[in-house]
Design an enzyme around this catalytic site. Structure first.
Site, PDB file in Angstrom:
ATOM      1  N   ALA A  19      65.351-104.710 -84.606  1.00 49.72           N
ATOM      2  CA  ALA A  19      63.966-105.126 -84.434  1.00 49.72           C
ATOM      3  C   ALA A  19      62.958-104.532 -85.409  1.00 49.72           C
ATOM      4  CB  ALA A  19      63.512-104.825 -83.005  1.00 49.72           C
ATOM      5  N   ALA A  20      63.244-103.397 -86.020  1.00 49.65           N
ATOM      6  CA  ALA A  20      62.250-102.779 -86.913  1.00 49.65           C
ATOM      7  C   ALA A  20      62.020-103.658 -88.149  1.00 49.65           C
ATOM      8  CB  ALA A  20      62.714-101.395 -87.336  1.00 49.65           C
ATOM      9  N   GLY A  31      59.172-104.581 -86.606  1.00 47.17           N
ATOM     10  CA  GLY A  31      58.592-105.008 -85.349  1.00 47.17           C
ATOM     11  C   GLY A  31      57.846-106.322 -85.318  1.00 47.17           C
ATOM     12  N   GLU A  46      66.691-100.686 -82.466  1.00 47.11           N
ATOM     13  CA  GLU A  46      66.804-100.374 -83.891  1.00 47.11           C
ATOM     14  C   GLU A  46      67.740 -99.188 -84.064  1.00 47.11           C
ATOM     15  OE1 GLU A  46      67.031-100.162 -87.644  1.00 47.11           O
ATOM     16  OE2 GLU A  46      65.872-101.817 -86.770  1.00 47.11           O
ATOM     17  N   ASP A  71      73.443 -98.604 -81.782  1.00 46.27           N
ATOM     18  CA  ASP A  71      74.203 -99.409 -82.730  1.00 46.27           C
ATOM     19  C   ASP A  71      74.419-100.781 -82.108  1.00 46.27           C
ATOM     20  OD1 ASP A  71      76.021-100.649 -84.382  1.00 46.27           O
ATOM     21  OD2 ASP A  71      77.461 -99.010 -84.424  1.00 46.27           O
ATOM     22  N   ASP A  88      67.927-110.464 -86.289  1.00 48.16           N
ATOM     23  CA  ASP A  88      67.504-110.495 -87.688  1.00 48.16           C
ATOM     24  C   ASP A  88      68.314-109.417 -88.395  1.00 48.16           C
ATOM     25  OD1 ASP A  88      66.116-111.096 -89.994  1.00 48.16           O
ATOM     26  OD2 ASP A  88      64.451-109.768 -89.530  1.00 48.16           O
ATOM     27  N   CYS A  93      67.116-112.365 -94.480  1.00 46.65           N
ATOM     28  CA  CYS A  93      66.267-112.714 -95.629  1.00 46.65           C
ATOM     29  C   CYS A  93      67.117-112.776 -96.895  1.00 46.65           C
ATOM     30  CB  CYS A  93      65.103-111.734 -95.775  1.00 46.65           C
ATOM     31  SG  CYS A  93      65.564-110.009 -95.869  1.00 46.65           S
TER      32      CYS A  93
END
Length: 278
Positions: A78-79, A81, A101, A132, A150, A203
């Site tokens: 999640a980081a 955020g 995270e 983890d 993500d 990404c």
């Protein structure tokens, strides 16, 4: 030429150029040039003390995860955020969000984002942990109605911007990352309840980190159904930004900055777990 020698030849800035030129043919130059432009940031106002700025392509991905009937939601990696804020802003008034995270340092940044950017009444339904993600399935089987993954990835935009990272680049890094991505995706799938939705995103530019990781899931689990990533969540109450269009891939969607006003790159794919009796 042996694979080891081929990878060595493909390493560093020259190898990076050759690898992505081969992937995108004549389009690579325009994609690369678009990386030098300012990303298309969306200002997300979730009702906290501060707004948050994130790539508009990240918003486009996050709002594709349906939350209508989700009571237990997981943001697995999640980081810093931004996507957690999108999910928290849109979840039901009685739903809870677990934001995880693995890195303690990045987990602290995530916690600060939640504290600074969400109103207290939503903060209290968001729990930030440091685990983890690839191991979380061992104690959380079929526990969540909606999961956003993500995954850590090559992030070629950042590689190109950093001479040190560019000089150290090699195709073996993509292979290593794709293995880690698969471990996270298969863990997330095991944590998803029947009829639940999972959104996988990166990404990265390479199919080895995107469609090919999804392909492994579809091959291994016959209860995985591909879904069209429609905009499922309300976003216009939180940002004035327009969200970018995506290009279809074999299994998902890709926002590429040369054709999306600087947004991205951002790959995402929406999956639903089909109940066993179907």
């Amino acid at each position: 030429m042996k694979q080891k020698d081929r990878n060595k030849k493909l390493s560093g800035a020259e190898g990076f150029e050759a690898y992505y030129s081969n992937l995108f043919d004549g389009r690579w130059q325009s994609i690369k040039e678009s990386f030098s432009l300012e990303p298309d940031y969306a200002e997300w106002k979730a009702g906290g003390e501060k707004p948050y700025f994130l790539d508009s392509a990240s918003v486009r991905a996050a709002v594709s995860l349906p939350l209508e009937n989700a009571m237990d939601i997981l943001d697995l990696c999640a980081a810093p955020g931004g996507k957690t804020l999108v999910l928290a802003s849109n979840m039901n008034s009685e739903a809870n969000l677990l934001s995880n995270e693995r890195s303690p340092e990045r987990k602290n940044r995530l916690a600060n984002t939640v504290r600074d950017c969400l109103p207290p009444e939503i903060q209290e339904r968001v729990t930030v942990i440091c685990k983890d993600g690839a191991q979380m399935c061992l104690k959380n089987e079929e526990k969540f109605d909606a999961i956003l993954l993500d995954a850590p990835c090559s992030s070629e935009r950042h590689v190109l911007a950093d001479p040190k990272y560019l000089s150290e680049w090699s195709p073996s890094r993509i292979k290593t990352l794709s293995m880690a991505q698969w471990a996270l995706l298969s863990s997330a799938w095991r944590m998803l309840r029947p009829e639940g939705y999972l959104l996988y995103s990166t990404c990265a530019l390479s199919p080895d980190e995107n469609d090919n990781v999804v392909a492994k899931l579809l091959k291994k689990f016959d209860n995985a159904k591909l879904c069209e990533p429609k905009i499922s969540l309300n976003y216009k109450n939180f940002t004035q930004s327009e969200l970018p269009e995506y290009e279809k891939t074999e299994f998902g969607a890709h926002v590429l900055p040369d054709k999306a006003g600087g947004a991205g790159p951002l790959y995402f794919c929406l999956l639903q777990k089909i109940p066993a009796n179907h």
